[in-house]
Design a protein around this motif. Structure first.
Motif, PDB file in Angstrom:
ATOM      1  N   VAL A 153     104.223  44.040  88.538  1.00  0.00           N
ATOM      2  CA  VAL A 153     105.344  45.130  88.109  1.00  0.00           C
ATOM      3  C   VAL A 153     105.691  44.730  86.470  1.00  0.00           C
ATOM      4  N   LYS A 154     105.513  45.658  85.473  1.00  0.00           N
ATOM      5  CA  LYS A 154     105.506  45.503  84.160  1.00  0.00           C
ATOM      6  C   LYS A 154     107.123  45.821  83.762  1.00  0.00           C
ATOM      7  N   GLU A 155     107.899  46.671  84.531  1.00  0.00           N
ATOM      8  CA  GLU A 155     109.190  46.722  84.030  1.00  0.00           C
ATOM      9  C   GLU A 155     110.160  45.573  84.473  1.00  0.00           C
ATOM     10  N   PHE A 156     109.788  44.709  85.383  1.00  0.00           N
ATOM     11  CA  PHE A 156     110.606  43.531  86.128  1.00  0.00           C
ATOM     12  C   PHE A 156     111.033  42.814  84.828  1.00  0.00           C
ATOM     13  N   GLY A 157     112.142  42.565  85.019  1.00  0.00           N
ATOM     14  CA  GLY A 157     112.805  41.627  83.938  1.00  0.00           C
ATOM     15  C   GLY A 157     112.834  42.196  82.131  1.00  0.00           C
ATOM     16  N   LYS A 158     112.401  43.470  82.117  1.00  0.00           N
ATOM     17  CA  LYS A 158     112.427  44.019  80.695  1.00  0.00           C
ATOM     18  C   LYS A 158     113.279  45.342  80.898  1.00  0.00           C
ATOM     19  N   THR A 159     113.239  46.277  81.599  1.00  0.00           N
ATOM     20  CA  THR A 159     113.913  47.503  81.500  1.00  0.00           C
ATOM     21  C   THR A 159     114.555  47.939  82.749  1.00  0.00           C
ATOM     22  N   ARG A 160     115.499  48.728  82.828  1.00  0.00           N
ATOM     23  CA  ARG A 160     116.207  49.339  83.902  1.00  0.00           C
ATOM     24  C   ARG A 160     116.501  50.694  83.391  1.00  0.00           C
ATOM     25  N   ARG A 161     117.212  51.428  84.438  1.00  0.00           N
ATOM     26  CA  ARG A 161     117.729  52.646  84.173  1.00  0.00           C
ATOM     27  C   ARG A 161     119.402  52.611  84.401  1.00  0.00           C
ATOM     28  N   ASP A 162     119.982  53.288  83.315  1.00  0.00           N
ATOM     29  CA  ASP A 162     121.380  53.499  83.578  1.00  0.00           C
ATOM     30  C   ASP A 162     122.137  54.286  84.253  1.00  0.00           C
ATOM     31  N   ALA A 163     123.176  54.468  84.446  1.00  0.00           N
ATOM     32  CA  ALA A 163     123.723  55.594  85.433  1.00  0.00           C
ATOM     33  C   ALA A 163     123.424  56.907  84.888  1.00  0.00           C
ATOM     34  N   CYS A 164     122.949  57.328  83.862  1.00  0.00           N
ATOM     35  CA  CYS A 164     122.289  58.480  83.422  1.00  0.00           C
ATOM     36  C   CYS A 164     120.776  58.716  83.610  1.00  0.00           C
TER      37      CYS A 164
END
Length: 170
Positions: A153-164
């Motif tokens: 998983v490339k996103e793990f530990g780098k990015t997430r999505r906010d409430a929007c």
């Protein structure tokens, strides 16, 4: 949920609010005769949740606080290496940055483990995509993922999505 190994010891790593969800796992592990080691971290001593419960189950406990008010001063992942000797599996729940470091320690040592990820979930059914993680949905496919699953998983530990729904750094 988590899957326990046939033999221990196991290490449970909780950061912030991540300690209490690991407590039932610690109880189950002890019922099955496994040695349990625990590492809990938080910003302050007042935020070290459930530590008194873990004292009844664990053979070794390490505490860390960002401000040094209890245990070592700093991040709990800095205190993990001495607890890793002989460990058969690691289980963790907490902030994603901490989980990423736990995963890196497991990958470096070829240790199996399972991490409970936290993502913003709007629907909880896998429909909205808010909790997406490189094609996985935390609400549907998790929240617990193995080290093998997370390695890809490339996103793990780098990015997430906010409430929007915007992608933001972890």
């Amino acid at each position: 949920g988590y899957t326990l190994p046939q033999e221990g010891p196991i290490l449970l790593v909780g950061g912030g609010c991540g300690g209490p969800p690991l407590y039932p796992l610690a109880r189950l592990a002890r019922e099955r005769g496994l040695e349990v080691r625990v590492a809990l971290g938080a910003r302050t001593a007042a935020e070290l949740a459930f530590q008194r419960h873990f004292w009844k189950l664990a053979t070794r406990i390490v505490l860390a606080t960002d401000d040094g008010s209890e245990g070592i001063m700093g991040n709990i992942t800095e205190a993990l290496p001495p607890l890793l000797e002989g460990v058969k599996a690691i289980y963790a729940c907490g902030p994603e940055a901490m989980l990423k470091r736990v995963a890196e320690l497991c990958w470096e040592r070829d240790l199996p483990g399972q991490l409970s990820l936290e993502r913003y979930m709007k629907c909880g059914l896998g429909l909205c995509g808010q909790c997406a993680l490189d094609g996985l949905l935390v609400c549907r496919d998790g929240p617990v993922f193995t080290m093998e699953e997370l390695r890809a998983v490339k996103e793990f530990g780098k990015t997430r999505r906010d409430a929007c729904g915007r992608e933001v750094p972890v």
